[in-house]
Scaffold this motif. Structure first.
Motif, PDB file in Angstrom:
ATOM      1  N   GLY A 159       5.433  -2.304  -4.614  1.00 27.30           N
ATOM      2  CA  GLY A 159       4.843  -1.351  -3.689  1.00 27.30           C
ATOM      3  C   GLY A 159       5.597  -0.054  -3.521  1.00 27.30           C
ATOM      4  O   GLY A 159       5.020   0.936  -3.060  1.00 27.30           O
ATOM      5  N   GLY A 191       1.324  -2.604  -1.172  1.00 22.49           N
ATOM      6  CA  GLY A 191       1.069  -1.998  -2.470  1.00 22.49           C
ATOM      7  C   GLY A 191       1.641  -2.755  -3.648  1.00 22.49           C
ATOM      8  O   GLY A 191       1.775  -2.199  -4.744  1.00 22.49           O
ATOM      9  N   SER A 237      -3.881  -6.505  -4.443  1.00 25.43           N
ATOM     10  CA  SER A 237      -2.739  -5.885  -3.778  1.00 25.43           C
ATOM     11  C   SER A 237      -2.624  -6.414  -2.354  1.00 25.43           C
ATOM     12  O   SER A 237      -3.621  -6.846  -1.760  1.00 25.43           O
ATOM     13  CB  SER A 237      -2.896  -4.363  -3.739  1.00 25.43           C
TER      14      SER A 237
END
Length: 237
Positions: free
Chosen positions: A211, A167, A163
């Motif tokens: 994300g 995110g 990641s």
């Protein structure tokens, strides 16, 4: 203001979890289980939890350990029994934990529907079985279907591979399993990742979960693998 969802402590990752929460737990059999987050949840102490997962845990590690600590009141899953399952069966046989069995494809679609804003859907799976008792039935083109409601959650505990701080997630092979749809269906997705990278290193073509569906991230660069943990009899105290 720069977006940065990275946390350094598991306690901070789980700080919003409350008693009675509904929590989705990623993992497919023994692949992709967020063991560190689950053990952190034991330390956190939240109780009366409803767990949504593919299975009810293996051995006395990860989800099996959480159940063994009697912090879970109900499990919604496809496979409640397994060769390595211990704690759930012990508690279920004593009447100390509830179970809702959902066929695996239906479980996946109930989660996906929740993340897509679909409140319910009709399926032919489980028609004419005990799992259809009490559910609305309807005929389409001469065939009977039952209504299944979407499954939402307060939190999702997820294990990803890589990641960035925003995110944007990638997963490793089978460990991908239910994780992307669980991230969509939960109010907060809490992610442990093997490796953190800089945003410029993220290839958009490789992102599985964007994300926007992720609340918090923590790097666990040497995560426990559930199979090895069980074989080594890693037991949460």
């Amino acid at each position: 203001m720069q977006i940065n969802k990275i946390k350094t402590e598991i306690a901070e990752m789980l700080s919003d979890v409350f008693d009675g929460a509904t929590i989705m737990v990623g993992g497919f059999g023994e692949a992709g289980s967020p063991i560190e987050l689950l053990h952190g949840l034991i330390d956190h102490g939240a109780k009366d939890l409803t767990i949504i997962a593919n299975n009810s845990g293996n051995g006395r590690v990860g989800l099996g350990a959480l159940i063994g600590q009697k912090q879970v009141k109900k499990v919604i899953c496809s496979f409640a029994r397994s060769a390595k399952g211990i704690t759930f069966q012990e508690l279920y046989n004593k009447g100390e934990i509830e179970l809702e069995v959902v066929p695996q494809g239906t479980l996946a679609e109930r989660i996906r529907a929740a993340g897509s804003g679909i409140p319910a859907f009709y399926t032919a799976t489980a028609v004419g079985t005990p799992l259809a008792i009490g559910k609305e039935e309807k005929i389409f083109n001469g065939k009977k279907y039952i209504l299944e409601e979407a499954l939402n959650a307060d939190f999702a505990l997820i294990k990803a591979d890589v990641s960035d701080r925003y995110g944007n997630l990638t997963f490793k092979k089978t460990a991908r399993n239910f994780n992307p749809i669980m991230c969509m269906a939960a109010k907060q997705s809490l992610i442990q990742v093997r490796k953190l990278i800089e945003p410029h290193q993220t290839n958009p073509e490789n992102v599985i979960t964007p994300g926007i569906f992720v609340k918090k991230i923590i790097e666990i660069d040497n995560p426990i693998i559930e199979t090895n943990a069980i074989e080594e009899e890693l037991i949460y105290p």
